[in-house]
Scaffold this active site. Structure first.
Site: not given
Length: 248
Positions: A36, A47
């Site tokens: 990723e 996040d």
């Protein structure tokens, strides 16, 4: 999109520089089922702190979207390990969905995950991705209902990515019970492969999740911590960590 039992490392493009990111990718690719690659964004709300700081370092270093495509293009000269771009919708919107996906495809990207694009609003993304041959990946969290999980599975052509609750990504000492509960539901409901990202920091965590039915395990914060500490010189430490996590 990746073989069962895969480790799927996450790196942020441009942290600490585009050239370093390319070196890091080449250092870890032989131990990775897929990788990723995060697109830095100024407001990465989904996040945890570790990856947020990674985004900020990349942006402070002058990251531009074109750098990410160039990184993948150069990586493709040396490796065919699948690359999944992980991005927020804003960078896509600024360029235009069709142009963004077209550039991703041309550079050698295999799949794409738009973190803050809910599956019910993803029809255009799904259409363009299908036309361009880009695999789609969607997120499911512990509070995702079964019906929504079915929709996510149906919309995903790459894999379903199971995550901890938004804003709580980060390396942990132990895998929370919510990870195993979500994985159990996903294995019952999903036809796609499922990858799990729940603060993995040790090989023991990877083995536990694979034994519980995960097809792949994502590791992000544990690697980003190494980059935060070692910067441009993180290459060897990253290789060692990914090799250890992959059990090789």
């Amino acid at each position: 999109m990746f073989r069962d039992g895969s480790l799927i490392p996450y790196l942020t493009a441009g942290d600490p520089s585009a050239k370093a990111t390319l070196r890091f990718l080449l250092a870890i690719e032989e131990y990775s089922g897929a990788i990723e690659l995060g697109i830095p964004f100024s407001d990465p709300i989904a996040d945890g702190k570790t990856i947020q700081q990674s985004h900020f370092r990349a942006l402070k270093g002058g990251f531009k979207l074109e750098h990410a495509f160039n990184i993948v293009r150069e990586f493709r000269k040396h490796s065919d390990v699948p690359i999944v771009l992980m991005t927020y919708y804003n960078p896509v919107f600024r360029v235009g969905l069709r142009e963004f996906i077209g550039k991703a495809k041309d550079s050698g990207v295999d799949g794409m995950l738009i973190v803050d694009l809910p599956v019910m609003h993803a029809s255009e993304f799904l259409e363009v991705a299908r036309e361009e041959g880009i695999k789609t990946v969607f997120l499911a969290a512990p509070n995702t209902p079964d019906e929504r999980l079915k929709e996510i599975d149906k919309a995903s052509t790459g894999f379903v990515y199971l995550i901890s609750l938004y804003g709580t990504t980060g390396a942990r000492d132990k895998i929370p019970e919510t990870a195993f509960n979500l994985l159990k539901r996903a294995k019952r409901i999903c036809k796609n492969k499922v990858a799990v990202g729940f603060g993995v920091s040790k090989r023991e965590h990877v083995e536990m999740l694979l034994n519980a039915g995960a097809n792949g395990v994502v590791v992000g914060s544990a690697l980003i911590n190494i980059i935060a500490e070692h910067g441009e010189n993180a290459e060897e430490k990253l290789r060692e960590k990914v090799r250890e996590l992959a059990g090789l």
